[in-house]
Write a protein that holds these residues in place. Structure first.
Motif, PDB file in Angstrom:
ATOM      1  N   ASP A   1       0.845  -1.198   0.000  1.00  0.00           N
ATOM      2  CA  ASP A   1       0.000   0.000   0.000  1.00  0.00           C
ATOM      3  C   ASP A   1       0.876   1.243   0.000  1.00  0.00           C
ATOM      4  OD1 ASP A   1      -2.191  -1.580   0.061  1.00  0.00           O
ATOM      5  OD2 ASP A   1      -2.640  -1.267   2.182  1.00  0.00           O
ATOM      6  N   LEU A   2       2.177   1.009   0.028  1.00  0.00           N
ATOM      7  CA  LEU A   2       3.126   2.115   0.101  1.00  0.00           C
ATOM      8  C   LEU A   2       3.739   2.322  -1.280  1.00  0.00           C
ATOM      9  CD1 LEU A   2       4.051   3.908   2.382  1.00  0.00           C
ATOM     10  CD2 LEU A   2       5.859   2.293   2.875  1.00  0.00           C
ATOM     11  N   MET A   3       3.244   3.331  -2.003  1.00  0.00           N
ATOM     12  CA  MET A   3       3.726   3.548  -3.368  1.00  0.00           C
ATOM     13  C   MET A   3       5.201   3.942  -3.375  1.00  0.00           C
ATOM     14  SD  MET A   3       1.261   2.597  -5.201  1.00  0.00           S
ATOM     15  CE  MET A   3       0.685   1.512  -3.896  1.00  0.00           C
ATOM     16  N   SER A   4       5.650   4.609  -2.317  1.00  0.00           N
ATOM     17  CA  SER A   4       7.081   4.943  -2.188  1.00  0.00           C
ATOM     18  C   SER A   4       7.926   3.689  -2.309  1.00  0.00           C
ATOM     19  CB  SER A   4       7.371   5.553  -0.818  1.00  0.00           C
ATOM     20  OG  SER A   4       6.734   6.780  -0.651  1.00  0.00           O
ATOM     21  N   ASP A   5       7.517   2.637  -1.642  1.00  0.00           N
ATOM     22  CA  ASP A   5       8.271   1.381  -1.679  1.00  0.00           C
ATOM     23  C   ASP A   5       8.190   0.737  -3.055  1.00  0.00           C
ATOM     24  OD1 ASP A   5       9.273   1.486   0.832  1.00  0.00           O
ATOM     25  OD2 ASP A   5       8.057  -0.126   1.674  1.00  0.00           O
TER      26      ASP A   5
ATOM     27  N   LEU B   1       7.805   2.172  -5.892  1.00  0.00           N
ATOM     28  CA  LEU B   1       8.671   2.944  -6.796  1.00  0.00           C
ATOM     29  C   LEU B   1      10.134   2.652  -6.540  1.00  0.00           C
ATOM     30  CD1 LEU B   1       6.834   6.358  -6.690  1.00  0.00           C
ATOM     31  CD2 LEU B   1       7.288   5.045  -8.762  1.00  0.00           C
ATOM     32  N   ALA B   2      10.454   2.271  -5.310  1.00  0.00           N
ATOM     33  CA  ALA B   2      11.858   2.086  -4.956  1.00  0.00           C
ATOM     34  C   ALA B   2      12.388   0.691  -5.238  1.00  0.00           C
ATOM     35  CB  ALA B   2      12.070   2.432  -3.482  1.00  0.00           C
ATOM     36  N   PHE B   3      11.527  -0.323  -5.283  1.00  0.00           N
ATOM     37  CA  PHE B   3      12.121  -1.649  -5.458  1.00  0.00           C
ATOM     38  C   PHE B   3      11.613  -2.446  -6.647  1.00  0.00           C
ATOM     39  CE2 PHE B   3       8.683  -3.094  -2.585  1.00  0.00           C
ATOM     40  CZ  PHE B   3       8.294  -4.267  -3.196  1.00  0.00           C
ATOM     41  N   VAL B   4      10.612  -1.935  -7.349  1.00  0.00           N
ATOM     42  CA  VAL B   4      10.105  -2.713  -8.479  1.00  0.00           C
ATOM     43  C   VAL B   4      10.850  -2.325  -9.751  1.00  0.00           C
ATOM     44  CG1 VAL B   4       8.087  -3.189  -9.901  1.00  0.00           C
ATOM     45  CG2 VAL B   4       7.862  -3.061  -7.426  1.00  0.00           C
TER      46      VAL B   4
ATOM     47  N   LEU C   1      -4.953   0.069  -1.696  1.00  0.00           N
ATOM     48  CA  LEU C   1      -5.037   1.524  -1.844  1.00  0.00           C
ATOM     49  C   LEU C   1      -5.724   1.844  -3.174  1.00  0.00           C
ATOM     50  CD1 LEU C   1      -3.790   3.875  -0.118  1.00  0.00           C
ATOM     51  CD2 LEU C   1      -1.915   3.891  -1.739  1.00  0.00           C
TER      52      LEU C   1
ATOM     53  N   ASN D   1      -6.347   5.097  -4.665  1.00  0.00           N
ATOM     54  CA  ASN D   1      -6.309   6.503  -5.080  1.00  0.00           C
ATOM     55  C   ASN D   1      -5.617   6.633  -6.447  1.00  0.00           C
ATOM     56  OD1 ASN D   1      -3.434   7.031  -4.832  1.00  0.00           O
ATOM     57  ND2 ASN D   1      -3.723   6.874  -2.629  1.00  0.00           N
TER      58      ASN D   1
ATOM     59  N   HIS E   1      -2.924   7.745  -7.389  1.00  0.00           N
ATOM     60  CA  HIS E   1      -1.477   7.531  -7.425  1.00  0.00           C
ATOM     61  C   HIS E   1      -1.091   6.073  -7.619  1.00  0.00           C
ATOM     62  CE1 HIS E   1      -0.248  11.590  -6.991  1.00  0.00           C
ATOM     63  NE2 HIS E   1      -1.233  11.758  -6.126  1.00  0.00           N
TER      64      HIS E   1
ATOM     65  N   ARG F   1      -0.988   6.033 -11.305  1.00  0.00           N
ATOM     66  CA  ARG F   1       0.178   6.795 -11.801  1.00  0.00           C
ATOM     67  C   ARG F   1       1.466   6.029 -11.554  1.00  0.00           C
ATOM     68  NH1 ARG F   1      -2.066  12.250 -10.265  1.00  0.00           N
ATOM     69  NH2 ARG F   1      -3.508  12.536 -11.991  1.00  0.00           N
ATOM     70  N   THR F   2       1.571   5.434 -10.363  1.00  0.00           N
ATOM     71  CA  THR F   2       2.759   4.634 -10.060  1.00  0.00           C
ATOM     72  C   THR F   2       2.882   3.494 -11.070  1.00  0.00           C
ATOM     73  OG1 THR F   2       2.603   5.172  -7.711  1.00  0.00           O
ATOM     74  CG2 THR F   2       3.884   3.219  -8.269  1.00  0.00           C
TER      75      THR F   2
ATOM     76  N   LEU G   1       5.971   2.794 -13.877  1.00  0.00           N
ATOM     77  CA  LEU G   1       6.736   1.539 -13.848  1.00  0.00           C
ATOM     78  C   LEU G   1       6.335   0.567 -14.953  1.00  0.00           C
ATOM     79  CD1 LEU G   1       6.622   0.930  -9.995  1.00  0.00           C
ATOM     80  CD2 LEU G   1       8.648   1.507 -11.310  1.00  0.00           C
TER      81      LEU G   1
ATOM     82  N   ARG H   1      12.174   4.165 -18.132  1.00  0.00           N
ATOM     83  CA  ARG H   1      11.610   3.759 -16.845  1.00  0.00           C
ATOM     84  C   ARG H   1      12.287   4.505 -15.694  1.00  0.00           C
ATOM     85  NH1 ARG H   1      13.384   1.043 -13.868  1.00  0.00           N
ATOM     86  NH2 ARG H   1      12.231   0.673 -11.989  1.00  0.00           N
TER      87      ARG H   1
ATOM     88  N   VAL I   1      10.432   7.160 -13.143  1.00  0.00           N
ATOM     89  CA  VAL I   1      10.376   6.968 -11.688  1.00  0.00           C
ATOM     90  C   VAL I   1      10.989   8.178 -10.967  1.00  0.00           C
ATOM     91  CG1 VAL I   1      11.292   5.590  -9.765  1.00  0.00           C
ATOM     92  CG2 VAL I   1      10.316   4.444 -11.759  1.00  0.00           C
TER      93      VAL I   1
ATOM     94  N   TYR J   1       8.741  11.257 -11.290  1.00  0.00           N
ATOM     95  CA  TYR J   1       7.553  11.156 -10.423  1.00  0.00           C
ATOM     96  C   TYR J   1       7.938  11.428  -8.968  1.00  0.00           C
ATOM     97  CZ  TYR J   1       3.111   8.999  -8.833  1.00  0.00           C
ATOM     98  OH  TYR J   1       1.893   8.737  -8.281  1.00  0.00           O
ATOM     99  N   GLU J   2       9.060  10.868  -8.540  1.00  0.00           N
ATOM    100  CA  GLU J   2       9.525  11.097  -7.167  1.00  0.00           C
ATOM    101  C   GLU J   2       9.815  12.576  -6.923  1.00  0.00           C
ATOM    102  OE1 GLU J   2       9.562   9.017  -4.723  1.00  0.00           O
ATOM    103  OE2 GLU J   2      10.360   7.036  -5.258  1.00  0.00           O
TER     104      GLU J   2
ATOM    105  N   GLY K   1       0.033   7.006   0.192  1.00  0.00           N
ATOM    106  CA  GLY K   1       1.003   5.937  -0.078  1.00  0.00           C
ATOM    107  C   GLY K   1       2.419   6.439  -0.243  1.00  0.00           C
ATOM    108  N   PHE K   2       2.658   7.693   0.190  1.00  0.00           N
ATOM    109  CA  PHE K   2       4.004   8.261   0.063  1.00  0.00           C
ATOM    110  C   PHE K   2       4.554   8.648   1.439  1.00  0.00           C
ATOM    111  CE2 PHE K   2       1.760   9.085  -3.919  1.00  0.00           C
ATOM    112  CZ  PHE K   2       2.543   8.296  -4.730  1.00  0.00           C
TER     113      PHE K   2
ATOM    114  N   MET L   1      11.746   7.397   0.907  1.00  0.00           N
ATOM    115  CA  MET L   1      12.457   6.685  -0.153  1.00  0.00           C
ATOM    116  C   MET L   1      12.727   7.577  -1.365  1.00  0.00           C
ATOM    117  SD  MET L   1      12.865   3.756   1.134  1.00  0.00           S
ATOM    118  CE  MET L   1      13.433   2.797  -0.268  1.00  0.00           C
TER     119      MET L   1
ATOM    120  N   ASN M   1      15.842   7.115  -3.880  1.00  0.00           N
ATOM    121  CA  ASN M   1      15.394   6.440  -5.096  1.00  0.00           C
ATOM    122  C   ASN M   1      15.741   7.235  -6.351  1.00  0.00           C
ATOM    123  OD1 ASN M   1      14.218   4.230  -6.362  1.00  0.00           O
ATOM    124  ND2 ASN M   1      12.190   5.184  -6.412  1.00  0.00           N
TER     125      ASN M   1
ATOM    126  N   ARG N   1      19.365   6.599  -6.964  1.00  0.00           N
ATOM    127  CA  ARG N   1      19.570   5.244  -7.468  1.00  0.00           C
ATOM    128  C   ARG N   1      19.248   5.146  -8.970  1.00  0.00           C
ATOM    129  NH1 ARG N   1      16.992  -0.034  -7.529  1.00  0.00           N
ATOM    130  NH2 ARG N   1      14.941   0.898  -7.373  1.00  0.00           N
TER     131      ARG N   1
END
Lengths: 125, 141
Positions: free
Chosen positions: A32-36, A38-41, A51, A53, A55, A58-59, A63, B41, B45, B48-49, B105-106, B110, B114, B117
């Protein structure tokens, strides 16, 4: 498996992208954490989330995700679904909780996205 | 060197609904210009961040896209408030985001790591009371 297999396994409802159900899927992630996310996928995968919403969509767009699975029977609003449709995403909804959805998909052969190598040095286990 | 293509976007403070529109447009334009695959990609990312950071943390600012023959460059420049402790801000898991950002969700701390990275070159400069400028370059093969 394909997205059609996921629909069957999750007893899910197809909200968007009924014409793309033959897309193959090999991995998934759940957050549910879009930050995560975006960071690991790092690959075109499936996101299972609770979630709903804009975003999340958009996320997925940033990706290039293949499929979004909304858990616990949640359905996003029409404008969110429309933007998912514009970008060619498949969106399905299941009544299962995120945990159970992941469990049955794993049982049927779907695996988690590979985690970055730099995580090897992290403290968490 | 003059960029082959250049455009910029105003990003408003606390405009959570529109956050991500600039990045979606950047992604579309780069695609039209023939940028694809892994670089596209990573730009998407990072863009967006940085756009989310402008919405969540800044008083408003501008996101600029420059496309050179050998690289894509993103420059985010805001009008404050500036980051008091840059080393902390660059740490994974450290965040000063508010509840609204977190509910979307933010705010997991990160964002900056990110961006670093994903970019091939990353530079951040910040002055409290003035603003923060982030410059990222992505090499085109």
């Amino acid at each position: 498996m394909t997205i059609a297999d996921m629909v069957r396994i999750l007893n899910a409802k197809v909200l968007i992208g009924a014409d793309k159900l033959d897309t193959p899927v090999y991995t998934a992630c759940c957050s549910d954490l879009m930050s995560d996310v975006l960071a690991f996928v790092d690959e075109k995968t499936v996101l299972i989330t609770g979630l709903t919403n804009p975003h999340v969509v958009r996320t997925s767009e940033m990706l290039d995700l293949k499929c979004l699975v909304f858990a616990r029977g949640k359905i996003p609003t029409q404008d969110i679904l429309e933007s998912a449709e514009e970008q060619g995403l498949v969106v399905i909804a299941t009544k299962l909780t995120a945990f159970s959805a992941c469990g049955v998909l794993y049982e049927n052969g779907l695996r988690g996205v590979p985690v970055p190598e730099e995580w090897d040095s992290r403290e968490g286990g | 060197m003059e960029p082959l293509f250049k455009t910029s976007y105003e990003v408003a403070r606390a405009d959570y609904t529109s956050a991500g529109r600039a990045s979606a447009d950047i992604k579309r334009r780069l695609k039209q210009l023939g940028v694809g695959g892994d670089v596209l990609r990573r730009v998407a990312v990072a863009s967006y961040e940085v756009e989310l950071n402008l919405v969540i943390h800044s008083l408003g600012g501008e996101l600029e896209l420059n496309v050179f023959p050998d690289a894509v460059q993103l420059v985010s420049a805001d009008r404050g408030p500036g980051i008091p402790d840059l080393a902390m801000a660059m740490k994974e898991g450290y965040s000063t985001a508010n509840d609204e950002a977190r509910s979307l969700g933010f705010g997991a701390g990160m964002g900056l790591p990110n961006m670093k990275r994903n970019a091939d070159e990353f530079n951040i400069e910040s002055t409290v009371g003035v603003g923060t400028t982030i410059t990222m370059r992505f090499h085109l093969a």
